[in-house]
Design a protein around this motif. Structure first.
Motif, PDB file in Angstrom:
ATOM      1  N   UNK A  32       0.813  -1.224   0.000  1.00 41.13           N
ATOM      2  CA  UNK A  32       0.000   0.000   0.000  1.00 41.13           C
ATOM      3  C   UNK A  32       0.847   1.276   0.000  1.00 41.13           C
ATOM      4  N   UNK A  33       1.621   1.464  -1.025  1.00 42.93           N
ATOM      5  CA  UNK A  33       2.503   2.624  -1.158  1.00 42.93           C
ATOM      6  C   UNK A  33       1.679   3.844  -1.557  1.00 42.93           C
ATOM      7  N   UNK A  34       1.991   4.984  -0.962  1.00 41.13           N
ATOM      8  CA  UNK A  34       1.307   6.223  -1.305  1.00 41.13           C
ATOM      9  C   UNK A  34       2.342   7.268  -1.679  1.00 41.13           C
ATOM     10  N   UNK A  35       1.900   8.321  -2.338  1.00 32.06           N
ATOM     11  CA  UNK A  35       2.785   9.451  -2.587  1.00 32.06           C
ATOM     12  C   UNK A  35       3.007  10.149  -1.254  1.00 32.06           C
ATOM     13  N   UNK A  36       4.235  10.490  -0.971  1.00 36.57           N
ATOM     14  CA  UNK A  36       4.529  11.147   0.295  1.00 36.57           C
ATOM     15  C   UNK A  36       5.053  10.168   1.323  1.00 36.57           C
ATOM     16  N   UNK A  37       4.664  10.374   2.555  1.00 45.97           N
ATOM     17  CA  UNK A  37       5.180   9.611   3.694  1.00 45.97           C
ATOM     18  C   UNK A  37       4.692   8.165   3.672  1.00 45.97           C
ATOM     19  N   UNK A  42       6.758  -1.518   6.341  1.00 50.56           N
ATOM     20  CA  UNK A  42       7.955  -2.184   6.867  1.00 50.56           C
ATOM     21  C   UNK A  42       9.110  -2.058   5.878  1.00 50.56           C
ATOM     22  N   UNK A  43      10.308  -2.288   6.373  1.00 51.43           N
ATOM     23  CA  UNK A  43      11.483  -2.303   5.510  1.00 51.43           C
ATOM     24  C   UNK A  43      11.344  -3.380   4.444  1.00 51.43           C
ATOM     25  N   UNK A  44      10.761  -4.500   4.834  1.00 50.88           N
ATOM     26  CA  UNK A  44      10.550  -5.597   3.890  1.00 50.88           C
ATOM     27  C   UNK A  44       9.651  -5.150   2.742  1.00 50.88           C
ATOM     28  N   UNK A  45       8.544  -4.456   3.067  1.00 51.04           N
ATOM     29  CA  UNK A  45       7.625  -3.994   2.031  1.00 51.04           C
ATOM     30  C   UNK A  45       8.320  -3.011   1.090  1.00 51.04           C
TER      31      UNK A  45
END
Length: 71
Positions: A32-37, A42-45
């Protein structure tokens, strides 16, 4: 050999395309990557997105070098 992991792009004009590519890869992987923060991931993701991006870029370059169409 110097370490060049400064986070800067070698071709700044490619930033938008790389951002789109990153979002496509994250979507494929279900991250679930978003623009911004994205500190909630997790580091794995995050690593899986970056690693898969590299894998796909290498595959595309290999196809181009072999004369095969990438798409």
């Amino acid at each position: 050999m110097s370490n060049n992991s400064t986070g800067r792009l070698e071709v700044p004009e490619a930033k938008e395309a790389l951002d789109r590519f990153k979002m496509e890869v994250a979507d494929e992987l279900g991250v679930p990557l978003t623009n911004g923060y994205n500190g909630n991931l997790t580091s794995y993701q995050n690593g899986s997105v970056g690693g898969y991006m590299v894998k796909k870029m290498i595959e595309a370059q290999e196809k181009q070098m072999s004369g095969k169409s990438g798409r």
